[in-house]
Motif scaffolding. Sequence first.
Motif, mmCIF file in Angstrom:
data_model
loop_
_atom_site.group_PDB
_atom_site.id
_atom_site.type_symbol
_atom_site.label_atom_id
_atom_site.label_comp_id
_atom_site.label_asym_id
_atom_site.label_seq_id
_atom_site.Cartn_x
_atom_site.Cartn_y
_atom_site.Cartn_z
ATOM 1 N N PHE A 1 22.160 12.233 7.460
ATOM 2 C CA PHE A 1 21.298 11.223 6.846
ATOM 3 C C PHE A 1 20.196 10.798 7.839
ATOM 4 N N ASP A 2 20.620 10.519 9.078
ATOM 5 C CA ASP A 2 19.668 10.051 10.089
ATOM 6 C C ASP A 2 18.620 11.111 10.413
ATOM 7 N N GLU A 3 19.015 12.366 10.250
ATOM 8 C CA GLU A 3 18.075 13.451 10.504
ATOM 9 C C GLU A 3 16.842 13.304 9.604
ATOM 10 N N VAL A 4 17.085 12.998 8.333
ATOM 11 C CA VAL A 4 15.966 12.811 7.400
ATOM 12 C C VAL A 4 15.239 11.497 7.703
ATOM 13 N N VAL A 5 16.013 10.446 8.017
ATOM 14 C CA VAL A 5 15.393 9.153 8.344
ATOM 15 C C VAL A 5 14.420 9.322 9.511
ATOM 16 N N ASN A 6 14.789 10.160 10.458
ATOM 17 C CA ASN A 6 13.959 10.320 11.653
ATOM 18 C C ASN A 6 12.795 11.290 11.486
ATOM 19 N N GLU A 7 12.737 11.951 10.334
ATOM 20 C CA GLU A 7 11.573 12.819 10.089
ATOM 21 C C GLU A 7 10.322 11.958 9.980
ATOM 22 N N PRO A 8 9.175 12.475 10.434
ATOM 23 C CA PRO A 8 7.936 11.709 10.220
ATOM 24 C C PRO A 8 7.658 11.572 8.728
ATOM 25 N N VAL A 9 7.190 10.400 8.320
ATOM 26 C CA VAL A 9 6.892 10.164 6.908
ATOM 27 C C VAL A 9 5.617 10.917 6.528
ATOM 28 N N PRO A 10 5.665 11.741 5.477
ATOM 29 C CA PRO A 10 4.458 12.458 5.051
ATOM 30 C C PRO A 10 3.323 11.465 4.730
ATOM 31 N N ASP A 11 2.097 11.831 5.095
ATOM 32 C CA ASP A 11 0.928 10.965 4.895
ATOM 33 C C ASP A 11 0.787 10.518 3.444
ATOM 34 N N GLU A 12 1.219 11.411 2.548
ATOM 35 C CA GLU A 12 1.112 11.141 1.119
ATOM 36 C C GLU A 12 1.637 9.754 0.744
ATOM 37 N N PHE A 13 2.768 9.382 1.330
ATOM 38 C CA PHE A 13 3.382 8.099 0.999
ATOM 39 C C PHE A 13 2.418 6.946 1.283
ATOM 40 N N LEU A 14 1.859 6.964 2.484
ATOM 41 C CA LEU A 14 0.987 5.862 2.869
ATOM 42 C C LEU A 14 -0.322 5.903 2.093
ATOM 43 N N ASP A 15 -0.785 7.110 1.780
ATOM 44 C CA ASP A 15 -2.013 7.243 0.977
ATOM 45 C C ASP A 15 -1.832 6.602 -0.391
ATOM 46 N N ILE A 16 -0.718 6.914 -1.023
ATOM 47 C CA ILE A 16 -0.439 6.369 -2.353
ATOM 48 C C ILE A 16 -0.371 4.851 -2.314
ATOM 49 N N LEU A 17 0.294 4.359 -1.307
ATOM 50 C CA LEU A 17 0.454 2.910 -1.172
ATOM 51 C C LEU A 17 -0.896 2.236 -0.893
ATOM 52 N N ARG A 18 -1.702 2.896 -0.099
ATOM 53 C CA ARG A 18 -3.014 2.342 0.237
ATOM 54 C C ARG A 18 -3.873 2.236 -1.023
ATOM 55 N N LYS A 19 -3.834 3.287 -1.838
ATOM 56 C CA LYS A 19 -4.609 3.273 -3.084
ATOM 57 C C LYS A 19 -4.112 2.174 -4.013
ATOM 58 N N ALA A 20 -2.781 2.064 -4.098
ATOM 59 C CA ALA A 20 -2.189 1.055 -4.996
ATOM 60 C C ALA A 20 -2.553 -0.359 -4.546
ATOM 61 N N ASP A 21 -2.736 -0.511 -3.266
ATOM 62 C CA ASP A 21 -3.046 -1.815 -2.695
ATOM 63 C C ASP A 21 -4.375 -2.362 -3.213
ATOM 64 N N GLN A 22 -5.239 -1.463 -3.658
ATOM 65 C CA GLN A 22 -6.570 -1.881 -4.140
ATOM 66 C C GLN A 22 -6.495 -2.501 -5.529
ATOM 67 N N THR A 23 -5.411 -2.209 -6.267
ATOM 68 C CA THR A 23 -5.305 -2.705 -7.633
ATOM 69 C C THR A 23 -4.324 -3.878 -7.689
ATOM 70 N N PRO A 24 -4.605 -4.861 -8.571
ATOM 71 C CA PRO A 24 -3.708 -6.022 -8.661
ATOM 72 C C PRO A 24 -2.361 -5.632 -9.259
ATOM 73 N N PRO A 25 -1.289 -6.389 -8.945
ATOM 74 C CA PRO A 25 0.035 -6.064 -9.476
ATOM 75 C C PRO A 25 0.095 -6.178 -10.993
ATOM 76 N N GLU A 26 0.954 -5.366 -11.595
ATOM 77 C CA GLU A 26 1.122 -5.422 -13.051
ATOM 78 C C GLU A 26 1.842 -6.691 -13.445
ATOM 79 N N LYS A 27 1.511 -7.166 -14.635
ATOM 80 C CA LYS A 27 2.227 -8.346 -15.122
ATOM 81 C C LYS A 27 3.334 -7.894 -16.047
ATOM 82 N N GLY A 28 4.401 -8.658 -16.063
ATOM 83 C CA GLY A 28 5.505 -8.358 -16.957
ATOM 84 C C GLY A 28 6.644 -7.873 -16.150
#
Lengths: 198, 81
Positions: free
Chosen positions: B54-81
Amino acid sequence: MTDAAPDRAADPDQAFKRELVGLIPHLRAFARTLTGNPTAADDLAQDAMMKAWDARASYQMGTNMKAWTFMILRNQFYSEKRRAWRQVQLDQESAERTLVAIDDPASPLALDELRLGLAMLPAEQREALVLVGAGGFAYEEAADICGVAVGTVKSRVSRARRALHAILEDGSYERDGAPAGDAMRAILADAERLSVVR
Amino acid sequence: MGDEDQPRGQGPRRRNVEHMIDQQPTDPTRRGSAALDEARLRQHAIGVRLRQMFDEVVNEPVPDEFLDILRKADQTPPEKG
Protein backbone atom coordinates in the motif's frame (compact mmCIF):
# COMPACT_ATOMS: atom_id res chain seq x y z
CA MET A 1 4.27 21.63 -1.99
CA THR A 2 1.44 23.85 -3.20
CA ASP A 3 2.12 27.54 -2.91
CA ALA A 4 -0.26 29.13 -0.45
CA ALA A 5 -0.23 32.88 -0.79
CA PRO A 6 -0.69 34.53 2.61
CA ASP A 7 -3.94 36.24 1.63
CA ARG A 8 -5.47 32.93 0.56
CA ALA A 9 -4.30 30.90 3.52
CA ALA A 10 -7.41 31.65 5.59
CA ASP A 11 -9.80 30.78 2.75
CA PRO A 12 -11.66 27.61 3.80
CA ASP A 13 -11.68 26.35 0.21
CA GLN A 14 -7.91 26.61 0.12
CA ALA A 15 -7.55 24.82 3.44
CA PHE A 16 -9.82 22.09 2.14
CA LYS A 17 -7.85 21.87 -1.06
CA ARG A 18 -4.54 21.57 0.74
CA GLU A 19 -5.85 18.71 2.83
CA LEU A 20 -7.39 17.05 -0.22
CA VAL A 21 -4.13 17.29 -2.16
CA GLY A 22 -2.36 15.63 0.76
CA LEU A 23 -4.78 12.71 0.54
CA ILE A 24 -4.33 12.04 -3.18
CA PRO A 25 -1.55 9.46 -2.65
CA HIS A 26 -3.78 7.53 -0.25
CA LEU A 27 -6.77 7.71 -2.58
CA ARG A 28 -4.61 6.35 -5.38
CA ALA A 29 -3.40 3.47 -3.22
CA PHE A 30 -6.91 2.56 -2.09
CA ALA A 31 -8.23 2.79 -5.66
CA ARG A 32 -5.42 0.52 -6.82
CA THR A 33 -6.49 -2.18 -4.38
CA LEU A 34 -10.13 -1.88 -5.46
CA THR A 35 -9.56 -1.98 -9.21
CA GLY A 36 -6.24 -3.80 -9.40
CA ASN A 37 -5.51 -1.77 -12.50
CA PRO A 38 -3.31 1.34 -12.23
CA THR A 39 -5.03 3.28 -15.04
CA ALA A 40 -8.55 2.52 -13.87
CA ALA A 41 -7.42 3.28 -10.33
CA ASP A 42 -6.20 6.76 -11.22
CA ASP A 43 -9.45 7.47 -13.08
CA LEU A 44 -11.36 6.38 -10.00
CA ALA A 45 -9.16 8.41 -7.66
CA GLN A 46 -9.60 11.50 -9.84
CA ASP A 47 -13.37 11.08 -9.90
CA ALA A 48 -13.41 10.67 -6.14
CA MET A 49 -11.19 13.70 -5.69
CA MET A 50 -13.56 15.82 -7.80
CA LYS A 51 -16.63 14.49 -6.00
CA ALA A 52 -15.00 15.43 -2.71
CA TRP A 53 -14.14 18.89 -4.05
CA ASP A 54 -17.70 19.45 -5.30
CA ALA A 55 -19.09 18.32 -1.97
CA ARG A 56 -16.68 20.41 0.09
CA ALA A 57 -19.54 22.53 1.46
CA SER A 58 -20.92 19.45 3.20
CA TYR A 59 -17.60 18.49 4.77
CA GLN A 60 -16.94 19.66 8.30
CA MET A 61 -13.37 20.81 8.71
CA GLY A 62 -11.63 19.02 11.54
CA THR A 63 -13.45 15.72 11.06
CA ASN A 64 -11.73 12.73 9.47
CA MET A 65 -11.26 13.83 5.89
CA LYS A 66 -9.33 10.72 4.95
CA ALA A 67 -12.22 8.46 5.96
CA TRP A 68 -14.67 10.82 4.24
CA THR A 69 -12.80 10.76 0.93
CA PHE A 70 -12.27 6.99 1.12
CA MET A 71 -16.02 6.58 1.54
CA ILE A 72 -16.63 8.76 -1.52
CA LEU A 73 -14.12 6.76 -3.54
CA ARG A 74 -15.60 3.46 -2.46
CA ASN A 75 -19.16 4.58 -3.27
CA GLN A 76 -17.99 5.81 -6.63
CA PHE A 77 -16.33 2.47 -7.35
CA TYR A 78 -19.40 0.41 -6.50
CA SER A 79 -21.88 2.67 -8.26
CA GLU A 80 -19.80 2.46 -11.43
CA LYS A 81 -19.64 -1.28 -10.96
CA ARG A 82 -23.40 -1.51 -10.70
CA ARG A 83 -23.89 0.71 -13.73
CA ALA A 84 -21.67 -1.34 -15.92
CA TRP A 85 -21.73 -4.80 -14.46
CA ARG A 86 -21.03 -6.42 -17.79
CA GLN A 87 -17.96 -4.32 -18.18
CA VAL A 88 -16.88 -5.32 -14.69
CA GLN A 89 -16.48 -8.92 -15.70
CA LEU A 90 -14.02 -7.80 -18.34
CA ASP A 91 -12.31 -5.36 -15.98
CA GLN A 92 -11.93 -8.12 -13.46
CA GLU A 93 -10.25 -10.32 -15.99
CA SER A 94 -7.96 -7.59 -17.19
CA ALA A 95 -7.17 -6.67 -13.60
CA GLU A 96 -6.20 -10.22 -12.92
CA ARG A 97 -4.07 -10.28 -16.04
CA THR A 98 -2.44 -7.05 -14.92
CA LEU A 99 -1.78 -8.51 -11.52
CA VAL A 100 -0.39 -11.68 -12.98
CA ALA A 101 1.73 -9.83 -15.48
CA ILE A 102 3.58 -7.65 -13.01
CA ASP A 103 6.85 -7.32 -14.75
CA ASP A 104 8.84 -5.02 -12.54
CA PRO A 105 12.24 -6.61 -11.93
CA ALA A 106 12.60 -4.50 -8.77
CA SER A 107 9.42 -5.92 -7.32
CA PRO A 108 10.26 -8.86 -5.08
CA LEU A 109 8.58 -12.19 -5.70
CA ALA A 110 6.71 -12.08 -2.40
CA LEU A 111 4.98 -8.82 -3.26
CA ASP A 112 3.68 -10.19 -6.53
CA GLU A 113 2.34 -13.23 -4.76
CA LEU A 114 0.63 -11.07 -2.19
CA ARG A 115 -1.01 -9.00 -4.94
CA LEU A 116 -2.24 -12.18 -6.53
CA GLY A 117 -3.52 -13.57 -3.28
CA LEU A 118 -5.27 -10.31 -2.49
CA ALA A 119 -6.95 -10.33 -5.89
CA MET A 120 -8.41 -13.73 -5.10
CA LEU A 121 -10.25 -12.57 -1.99
CA PRO A 122 -13.92 -11.57 -2.17
CA ALA A 123 -14.12 -7.79 -2.68
CA GLU A 124 -15.64 -7.03 0.72
CA GLN A 125 -12.94 -8.99 2.53
CA ARG A 126 -10.20 -7.38 0.49
CA GLU A 127 -11.35 -3.83 1.17
CA ALA A 128 -11.79 -4.52 4.90
CA LEU A 129 -8.31 -5.97 5.17
CA VAL A 130 -6.77 -3.14 3.15
CA LEU A 131 -8.46 -0.40 5.18
CA VAL A 132 -7.54 -1.88 8.56
CA GLY A 133 -4.31 -3.68 7.72
CA ALA A 134 -2.73 -1.17 5.36
CA GLY A 135 -4.74 2.06 5.36
CA GLY A 136 -4.32 2.57 9.10
CA PHE A 137 -8.02 2.86 9.86
CA ALA A 138 -9.60 1.69 13.10
CA TYR A 139 -12.34 -0.91 12.78
CA GLU A 140 -14.91 1.78 13.57
CA GLU A 141 -13.64 4.03 10.77
CA ALA A 142 -13.52 1.16 8.30
CA ALA A 143 -17.10 0.32 9.27
CA ASP A 144 -18.18 3.90 8.50
CA ILE A 145 -16.37 3.85 5.18
CA CYS A 146 -17.99 0.58 4.12
CA GLY A 147 -21.37 1.39 5.64
CA VAL A 148 -21.53 -1.80 7.72
CA ALA A 149 -21.42 -2.70 11.42
CA VAL A 150 -18.11 -2.80 13.25
CA GLY A 151 -18.56 -6.52 13.94
CA THR A 152 -18.98 -7.13 10.23
CA VAL A 153 -15.68 -5.43 9.49
CA LYS A 154 -13.93 -7.44 12.21
CA SER A 155 -15.38 -10.63 10.80
CA ARG A 156 -14.36 -9.74 7.24
CA VAL A 157 -10.83 -8.79 8.26
CA SER A 158 -10.34 -12.01 10.13
CA ARG A 159 -11.74 -14.08 7.26
CA ALA A 160 -9.52 -12.20 4.83
CA ARG A 161 -6.43 -12.88 6.92
CA ARG A 162 -7.17 -16.56 7.16
CA ALA A 163 -7.98 -16.86 3.48
CA LEU A 164 -4.90 -14.93 2.40
CA HIS A 165 -2.70 -17.03 4.63
CA ALA A 166 -4.19 -20.20 3.16
CA ILE A 167 -3.80 -18.95 -0.40
CA LEU A 168 -0.16 -18.07 0.14
CA GLU A 169 0.58 -21.28 2.01
CA ASP A 170 -0.73 -23.74 -0.51
CA GLY A 171 -0.21 -21.66 -3.60
CA SER A 172 -3.72 -22.08 -4.90
CA TYR A 173 -3.00 -19.25 -7.30
CA GLU A 174 -1.34 -19.95 -10.63
CA ARG A 175 2.09 -18.76 -11.32
CA ASP A 176 4.19 -20.28 -14.03
CA GLY A 177 5.86 -23.16 -12.34
CA ALA A 178 6.90 -21.39 -9.15
CA PRO A 179 7.00 -23.79 -6.20
CA ALA A 180 3.97 -23.33 -3.98
CA GLY A 181 5.70 -22.82 -0.65
CA ASP A 182 8.00 -20.11 -1.95
CA ALA A 183 5.54 -17.25 -1.61
CA MET A 184 5.16 -17.66 2.13
CA ARG A 185 8.87 -18.26 2.60
CA ALA A 186 9.75 -15.11 0.69
CA ILE A 187 7.21 -13.08 2.66
CA LEU A 188 8.63 -14.35 5.94
CA ALA A 189 12.17 -13.54 4.90
CA ASP A 190 11.19 -10.05 3.80
CA ALA A 191 9.26 -9.35 6.98
CA GLU A 192 12.27 -10.38 9.02
CA ARG A 193 14.51 -8.09 7.02
CA LEU A 194 12.07 -5.19 7.30
CA SER A 195 11.61 -5.56 11.03
CA VAL A 196 15.36 -5.38 11.47
CA VAL A 197 15.54 -2.21 9.40
CA ARG A 198 12.74 -0.48 11.32
CA MET B 1 -25.89 -11.49 4.41
CA GLY B 2 -25.67 -14.91 5.96
CA ASP B 3 -21.90 -14.99 5.70
CA GLU B 4 -21.45 -12.22 8.20
CA ASP B 5 -21.74 -14.28 11.35
CA GLN B 6 -19.98 -12.39 14.05
CA PRO B 7 -17.97 -13.97 16.80
CA ARG B 8 -20.05 -13.76 19.95
CA GLY B 9 -18.55 -13.01 23.30
CA GLN B 10 -15.01 -13.89 22.36
CA GLY B 11 -14.16 -11.57 19.53
CA PRO B 12 -10.56 -10.57 18.94
CA ARG B 13 -9.26 -8.33 21.68
CA ARG B 14 -8.50 -4.79 20.69
CA ARG B 15 -4.87 -3.88 20.46
CA ASN B 16 -3.08 -0.95 19.00
CA VAL B 17 -2.91 -0.55 15.26
CA GLU B 18 0.63 -1.84 14.94
CA HIS B 19 -0.40 -5.23 16.24
CA MET B 20 -3.83 -5.53 14.76
CA ILE B 21 -2.52 -7.67 11.97
CA ASP B 22 -1.50 -10.25 14.55
CA GLN B 23 -5.04 -10.81 15.69
CA GLN B 24 -6.10 -14.38 15.27
CA PRO B 25 -8.98 -16.22 16.80
CA THR B 26 -6.97 -18.16 19.31
CA ASP B 27 -7.41 -21.79 20.08
CA PRO B 28 -7.16 -22.17 23.87
CA THR B 29 -5.65 -25.65 23.80
CA ARG B 30 -1.99 -25.66 24.70
CA ARG B 31 -0.69 -28.38 22.44
CA GLY B 32 -1.10 -26.17 19.42
CA SER B 33 0.81 -23.24 20.87
CA ALA B 34 3.99 -23.69 18.83
CA ALA B 35 1.96 -23.98 15.66
CA LEU B 36 -0.02 -20.99 16.83
CA ASP B 37 3.10 -18.88 17.27
CA GLU B 38 4.16 -19.89 13.80
CA ALA B 39 0.76 -18.95 12.39
CA ARG B 40 0.94 -15.60 14.16
CA LEU B 41 4.39 -14.95 12.78
CA ARG B 42 3.10 -15.67 9.32
CA GLN B 43 0.10 -13.42 9.75
CA HIS B 44 2.40 -10.68 10.96
CA ALA B 45 4.64 -11.14 7.93
CA ILE B 46 1.66 -10.87 5.61
CA GLY B 47 0.59 -7.72 7.45
CA VAL B 48 3.98 -6.11 7.03
CA ARG B 49 3.92 -6.95 3.34
CA LEU B 50 0.41 -5.62 2.89
CA ARG B 51 1.33 -2.27 4.41
CA GLN B 52 4.44 -2.14 2.28
CA MET B 53 2.42 -2.79 -0.86
CA PHE B 54 0.00 0.00 0.00
CA ASP B 55 2.76 2.43 1.02
CA GLU B 56 4.54 1.75 -2.24
CA VAL B 57 1.67 3.38 -4.13
CA VAL B 58 1.28 6.13 -1.50
CA ASN B 59 4.92 7.03 -2.03
CA GLU B 60 4.64 7.24 -5.80
CA PRO B 61 4.75 10.81 -7.12
CA VAL B 62 1.24 12.10 -7.79
CA PRO B 63 0.61 12.43 -11.55
CA ASP B 64 0.31 16.10 -12.63
CA GLU B 65 -3.14 15.33 -13.98
CA PHE B 66 -4.60 15.30 -10.47
CA LEU B 67 -3.42 18.78 -9.63
CA ASP B 68 -4.34 20.10 -13.07
CA ILE B 69 -7.91 18.90 -12.68
CA LEU B 70 -8.17 20.39 -9.23
CA ARG B 71 -6.69 23.68 -10.39
CA LYS B 72 -9.26 23.95 -13.18
CA ALA B 73 -12.09 23.07 -10.81
CA ASP B 74 -10.91 25.76 -8.44
CA GLN B 75 -11.89 28.40 -11.00
CA THR B 76 -15.56 27.40 -10.88
CA PRO B 77 -17.88 27.95 -7.89
CA PRO B 78 -19.06 24.88 -5.92
CA GLU B 79 -22.25 23.15 -7.00
CA LYS B 80 -25.35 23.71 -4.95
CA GLY B 81 -27.41 20.86 -3.64
